[in-house]
Design a protein around this motif. Structure first.
Motif, PDB file in Angstrom:
ATOM      1  N   LEU A  81      -2.851  -7.039 -15.434  1.00 22.75           N
ATOM      2  CA  LEU A  81      -2.413  -7.240 -14.058  1.00 22.75           C
ATOM      3  C   LEU A  81      -2.697  -5.990 -13.242  1.00 22.75           C
ATOM      4  CD1 LEU A  81       1.080  -8.987 -14.476  1.00 22.75           C
ATOM      5  CD2 LEU A  81      -1.126 -10.055 -13.972  1.00 22.75           C
ATOM      6  N   ASP A  82      -3.390  -6.143 -12.127  1.00 18.25           N
ATOM      7  CA  ASP A  82      -3.693  -5.028 -11.233  1.00 18.25           C
ATOM      8  C   ASP A  82      -2.788  -5.118 -10.013  1.00 18.25           C
ATOM      9  OD1 ASP A  82      -5.796  -3.992 -12.822  1.00 18.25           O
ATOM     10  OD2 ASP A  82      -7.142  -5.541 -12.035  1.00 18.25           O
ATOM     11  N   LEU A  83      -1.938  -4.122  -9.842  1.00 14.93           N
ATOM     12  CA  LEU A  83      -0.970  -4.114  -8.751  1.00 14.93           C
ATOM     13  C   LEU A  83      -1.125  -2.856  -7.910  1.00 14.93           C
ATOM     14  CD1 LEU A  83       2.188  -5.168 -10.816  1.00 14.93           C
ATOM     15  CD2 LEU A  83       0.632  -6.681  -9.561  1.00 14.93           C
ATOM     16  N   GLU A  84      -0.766  -2.975  -6.650  1.00 12.05           N
ATOM     17  CA  GLU A  84      -0.872  -1.857  -5.718  1.00 12.05           C
ATOM     18  C   GLU A  84       0.513  -1.528  -5.164  1.00 12.05           C
ATOM     19  OE1 GLU A  84      -4.391  -0.992  -2.774  1.00 12.05           O
ATOM     20  OE2 GLU A  84      -2.897  -2.247  -1.746  1.00 12.05           O
ATOM     21  N   LYS A  85       0.939  -0.299  -5.377  1.00 11.11           N
ATOM     22  CA  LYS A  85       2.258   0.129  -4.924  1.00 11.11           C
ATOM     23  C   LYS A  85       2.136   0.959  -3.653  1.00 11.11           C
ATOM     24  CE  LYS A  85       6.383   2.716  -6.341  1.00 11.11           C
ATOM     25  NZ  LYS A  85       7.019   3.529  -7.404  1.00 11.11           N
ATOM     26  N   GLU A 126      15.609   5.280   0.025  1.00 12.70           N
ATOM     27  CA  GLU A 126      15.390   4.053   0.801  1.00 12.70           C
ATOM     28  C   GLU A 126      13.915   3.657   0.787  1.00 12.70           C
ATOM     29  OE1 GLU A 126      16.937   4.921   4.637  1.00 12.70           O
ATOM     30  OE2 GLU A 126      19.050   4.725   4.033  1.00 12.70           O
ATOM     31  N   LEU A 127      13.037   4.659   0.914  1.00 11.51           N
ATOM     32  CA  LEU A 127      11.601   4.381   0.867  1.00 11.51           C
ATOM     33  C   LEU A 127      11.184   3.874  -0.511  1.00 11.51           C
ATOM     34  CD1 LEU A 127      10.219   7.480   2.818  1.00 11.51           C
ATOM     35  CD2 LEU A 127      10.367   5.119   3.648  1.00 11.51           C
ATOM     36  N   GLU A 128      11.742   4.490  -1.557  1.00  7.78           N
ATOM     37  CA  GLU A 128      11.413   4.078  -2.924  1.00  7.78           C
ATOM     38  C   GLU A 128      11.890   2.654  -3.186  1.00  7.78           C
ATOM     39  OE1 GLU A 128      10.078   3.655  -6.650  1.00  7.78           O
ATOM     40  OE2 GLU A 128       9.529   5.234  -5.221  1.00  7.78           O
ATOM     41  N   GLN A 129      13.069   2.315  -2.667  1.00  2.39           N
ATOM     42  CA  GLN A 129      13.587   0.964  -2.853  1.00  2.39           C
ATOM     43  C   GLN A 129      12.700  -0.054  -2.144  1.00  2.39           C
ATOM     44  OE1 GLN A 129      16.095  -0.153  -4.833  1.00  2.39           O
ATOM     45  NE2 GLN A 129      15.309  -2.152  -4.250  1.00  2.39           N
ATOM     46  N   ALA A 130      12.275   0.271  -0.923  1.00  3.67           N
ATOM     47  CA  ALA A 130      11.385  -0.634  -0.189  1.00  3.67           C
ATOM     48  C   ALA A 130      10.052  -0.780  -0.925  1.00  3.67           C
ATOM     49  CB  ALA A 130      11.156  -0.114   1.229  1.00  3.67           C
ATOM     50  N   SER A 131       9.574   0.339  -1.472  1.00  4.66           N
ATOM     51  CA  SER A 131       8.318   0.318  -2.224  1.00  4.66           C
ATOM     52  C   SER A 131       8.437  -0.568  -3.458  1.00  4.66           C
ATOM     53  CB  SER A 131       7.949   1.745  -2.638  1.00  4.66           C
ATOM     54  OG  SER A 131       6.750   1.763  -3.384  1.00  4.66           O
ATOM     55  N   ARG A 132       9.541  -0.435  -4.188  1.00  2.00           N
ATOM     56  CA  ARG A 132       9.740  -1.248  -5.388  1.00  2.00           C
ATOM     57  C   ARG A 132       9.888  -2.724  -5.028  1.00  2.00           C
ATOM     58  NH1 ARG A 132      11.560  -1.577 -10.666  1.00  2.00           N
ATOM     59  NH2 ARG A 132      12.938  -3.335 -11.058  1.00  2.00           N
ATOM     60  N   THR A 133      10.590  -3.013  -3.938  1.00  2.00           N
ATOM     61  CA  THR A 133      10.783  -4.402  -3.529  1.00  2.00           C
ATOM     62  C   THR A 133       9.447  -5.091  -3.277  1.00  2.00           C
ATOM     63  OG1 THR A 133      12.958  -3.923  -2.556  1.00  2.00           O
ATOM     64  CG2 THR A 133      11.826  -5.902  -1.784  1.00  2.00           C
ATOM     65  N   THR A 176      -1.562   1.096  -9.147  1.00  2.00           N
ATOM     66  CA  THR A 176      -2.133   2.206  -8.389  1.00  2.00           C
ATOM     67  C   THR A 176      -1.333   2.387  -7.106  1.00  2.00           C
ATOM     68  OG1 THR A 176      -3.714   0.704  -7.312  1.00  2.00           O
ATOM     69  CG2 THR A 176      -4.449   1.845  -9.294  1.00  2.00           C
ATOM     70  N   GLU A 177      -1.195   3.622  -6.672  1.00  2.00           N
ATOM     71  CA  GLU A 177      -0.423   3.905  -5.475  1.00  2.00           C
ATOM     72  C   GLU A 177      -1.307   3.930  -4.236  1.00  2.00           C
ATOM     73  OE1 GLU A 177       1.925   7.402  -5.899  1.00  2.00           O
ATOM     74  OE2 GLU A 177       3.313   6.483  -7.330  1.00  2.00           O
ATOM     75  N   LYS A 178      -0.759   3.422  -3.150  1.00  2.00           N
ATOM     76  CA  LYS A 178      -1.472   3.406  -1.872  1.00  2.00           C
ATOM     77  C   LYS A 178      -0.581   4.062  -0.819  1.00  2.00           C
ATOM     78  CE  LYS A 178      -3.153   0.298   1.741  1.00  2.00           C
ATOM     79  NZ  LYS A 178      -3.255  -1.121   2.193  1.00  2.00           N
ATOM     80  N   PRO A 179      -0.932   5.249  -0.331  1.00  2.00           N
ATOM     81  CA  PRO A 179      -0.125   5.908   0.706  1.00  2.00           C
ATOM     82  C   PRO A 179      -0.155   5.098   2.007  1.00  2.00           C
ATOM     83  CG  PRO A 179      -1.615   7.465  -0.368  1.00  2.00           C
ATOM     84  CD  PRO A 179      -2.051   6.091  -0.779  1.00  2.00           C
ATOM     85  N   VAL A 180       1.018   4.883   2.569  1.00  2.00           N
ATOM     86  CA  VAL A 180       1.134   4.155   3.842  1.00  2.00           C
ATOM     87  C   VAL A 180       2.193   4.854   4.695  1.00  2.00           C
ATOM     88  CG1 VAL A 180       0.496   1.921   2.841  1.00  2.00           C
ATOM     89  CG2 VAL A 180       2.910   2.589   2.925  1.00  2.00           C
ATOM     90  N   SER A 181       2.260   4.446   5.952  1.00  2.00           N
ATOM     91  CA  SER A 181       3.294   4.984   6.822  1.00  2.00           C
ATOM     92  C   SER A 181       4.615   4.271   6.547  1.00  2.00           C
ATOM     93  CB  SER A 181       2.911   4.785   8.289  1.00  2.00           C
ATOM     94  OG  SER A 181       2.929   3.399   8.612  1.00  2.00           O
ATOM     95  N   LYS A 182       5.700   4.849   7.051  1.00  2.00           N
ATOM     96  CA  LYS A 182       7.006   4.217   6.869  1.00  2.00           C
ATOM     97  C   LYS A 182       7.016   2.824   7.486  1.00  2.00           C
ATOM     98  CE  LYS A 182      10.273   4.895   9.690  1.00  2.00           C
ATOM     99  NZ  LYS A 182      11.328   5.441  10.572  1.00  2.00           N
ATOM    100  N   ASP A 183       6.449   2.699   8.688  1.00  2.00           N
ATOM    101  CA  ASP A 183       6.431   1.396   9.365  1.00  2.00           C
ATOM    102  C   ASP A 183       5.655   0.369   8.560  1.00  2.00           C
ATOM    103  OD1 ASP A 183       7.951   2.407  11.417  1.00  2.00           O
ATOM    104  OD2 ASP A 183       6.239   2.827  12.727  1.00  2.00           O
TER     105      ASP A 183
END
Length: 449
Positions: free
Chosen positions: A131-135, A283-290, A431-438
């Motif tokens: 499984l290929d996922l993007e965080k 809060e950011l980590e929780q949103a990312s995990r969700t 794999t991680e993908k940097p994004v803005s908070k919005d």
């Protein structure tokens, strides 16, 4: 015990179970002998009550208990011997005619019953490592830290009297009387109420209607109660509030210094900002995990296609439909108001029910095959977390869970699910993908639905 399969249709099974009369009688005799040793009946010495006398007094009730116990034990044994995994508790049916039931209870016939159930389908689990996922990940913005500091300062503000007109952020002390069609309504009057303009703590339009007011001024403020207002007799109604302004105070914010931080429970402003930064990061980590979890579940659903137990789907659909109709009723909405139809909404709920059942079975299978379990310690922590939400009633909450197995199951479910999700994410290629908070907090409309 004799077990005969009478129905095998897809996931549906029906078994006929027969337990010979002598086996039942043997259990009844054993119970009577046990009772004899402790029976205390007038006219007989302890341990000397004749078994036949006990049979006449208690035979029917003992037979009923033995039959219930036998059905419970033999039904579980039948499932174990056939290696069946029911999707739900099997439905047990005794003979429909009263004479047949009476013959069993009176010991004149073998115990015969049928058990109907659906089995959990066989499934080939997807290879989680493929499984290929993007965080999506976002960093804490220092500007947000300072905004949080400012909010703390504002919440700690004091108010100094002013003679000028009330502005945004000012605090007013007022008396008011609310009227509908010129008549005061229940709960619409109050005295010495503090109103901070811009806090949005009152009905929309009320605070705005006080902008420009001065101490000693009286004015009428027109408002309309929201359609979803809690009091049904006021929802959607137009009202006027006769307001008398007693005081107007301008906010005075404390200095953002170490003294303020100490009043908030921290050693210094640096420590306070560090705590805020940590909170925002979580809060950011929780949103990312969700979002990552949702992506994982989507991929798992795509990767698994098998027949679903109809009883589980129907149960899940009924619960979803109950929630849907209750929400519509509370909001006073119709299907037309929501720009849909009952048929379309039922279909949407049906598909969601199927998704939930499918994913529930997949996650359960992953957990079982990989020996993932919820520990006693994890359950204790979960119970304590629930108890802390009811200060002063902690003991009652703990006792409630201890005395209600179904409540414990509901408590265990989310813990088990998160542990399985953690396992699946650890196995997948993430794999991680940097994004803005919005961007992180933005959710496409279809996902939100």
């Amino acid at each position: 015990m004799q077990v005969t399969e009478t129905v095998s249709d897809g996931l549906k099974r029906e078994l006929k179970v027969t337990v010979a009369r002598p086996e039942i009688e043997e259990k009844v005799d054993a119970r009577l002998q046990e009772m004899k040793q402790r029976a205390n009946i007038k006219g007989f010495r302890p341990g000397k009550v004749p078994v036949e006398h006990l049979r006449r007094l208690y035979g029917r009730s003992i037979m009923t208990e033995v039959l219930q116990q036998t059905i419970s034990e033999t039904s579980q044994q039948a499932l174990a011997e056939r290696d069946e995994r029911p999707a739900q508790q099997p439905q047990i049916n005794l003979p429909e005619d009263s004479e047949g039931v009476e013959n069993i209870i009176s010991g004149e016939a073998d115990l015969e019953y049928t058990m109907s159930f659906e089995v959990i389908p066989d499934m080939e689990l997807a290879d989680l490592s493929k499984l290929d996922l993007e965080k999506e990940v976002a960093e804490v913005d220092e500007e947000d830290v300072e905004k949080s500091v400012q909010q703390l300062l504002e919440s700690s503000a004091t108010y100094e009297p002013k003679d000028g007109a009330a502005e945004e952020g000012d605090q007013l002390k007022v008396d008011f009387v609310g009227k509908i069609d010129g008549e005061p309504f229940e709960g619409g009057s109050a005295e010495d109420i503090s109103v901070v303009i811009g806090k949005n703590q009152f009905i929309p339009g009320f605070e705005e209607g006080l902008v420009g007011a001065k101490p000693g001024e009286e004015r009428t403020v027109d408002v309309t109660f929201p359609e979803e207002y809690g009091a049904e007799h006021l929802a959607g109604k137009h009202a006027q509030f006769d307001v008398k302004v007693k005081e107007v105070g301008a906010p005075k914010l404390p200095e953002a210094d170490d003294e303020f931080a100490k009043n908030m429970g921290f050693e210094s402003m640096d420590k306070l900002r560090e705590a805020i930064r940590d909170k925002l990061s979580k809060e950011l980590e929780q949103a990312s995990r969700t979002k990552l979890k949702r992506q994982l579940l989507d991929e798992l659903e795509k990767a698994h296609d098998f027949e679903l137990p109809g009883s589980l789907v129907e149960q899940e659909f009924n619960e979803l439909w109950r929630q849907t109709t209750q929400q519509m009723e509370r909001a006073g909405k119709s299907f037309e108001d929501m720009e849909t139809t009952e048929e379309d909404e039922r279909e949407r709920n049906r598909k969601l029910a199927e998704r939930r059942v499918r994913l529930g079975l997949v996650l359960a299978e992953i957990g079982q095959r990989n020996d993932i379990e919820v520990t006693d310690e994890e359950m204790k922590r979960a119970m304590m977390d629930q108890a802390r939400q009811y200060p002063g009633q902690e003991k009652q909450v703990i006792e409630y869970f201890q005395q209600n197995p179904s409540a414990l199951i509901e408590l265990r479910g989310p813990i088990f699910e998160e542990k399985v999700v953690d396992y699946a994410l650890a196995m997948a290629n993430v794999t991680e993908k940097p994004v803005s908070k919005d961007e992180l907090f933005n959710m496409p409309e279809e996902e939100a639905a």
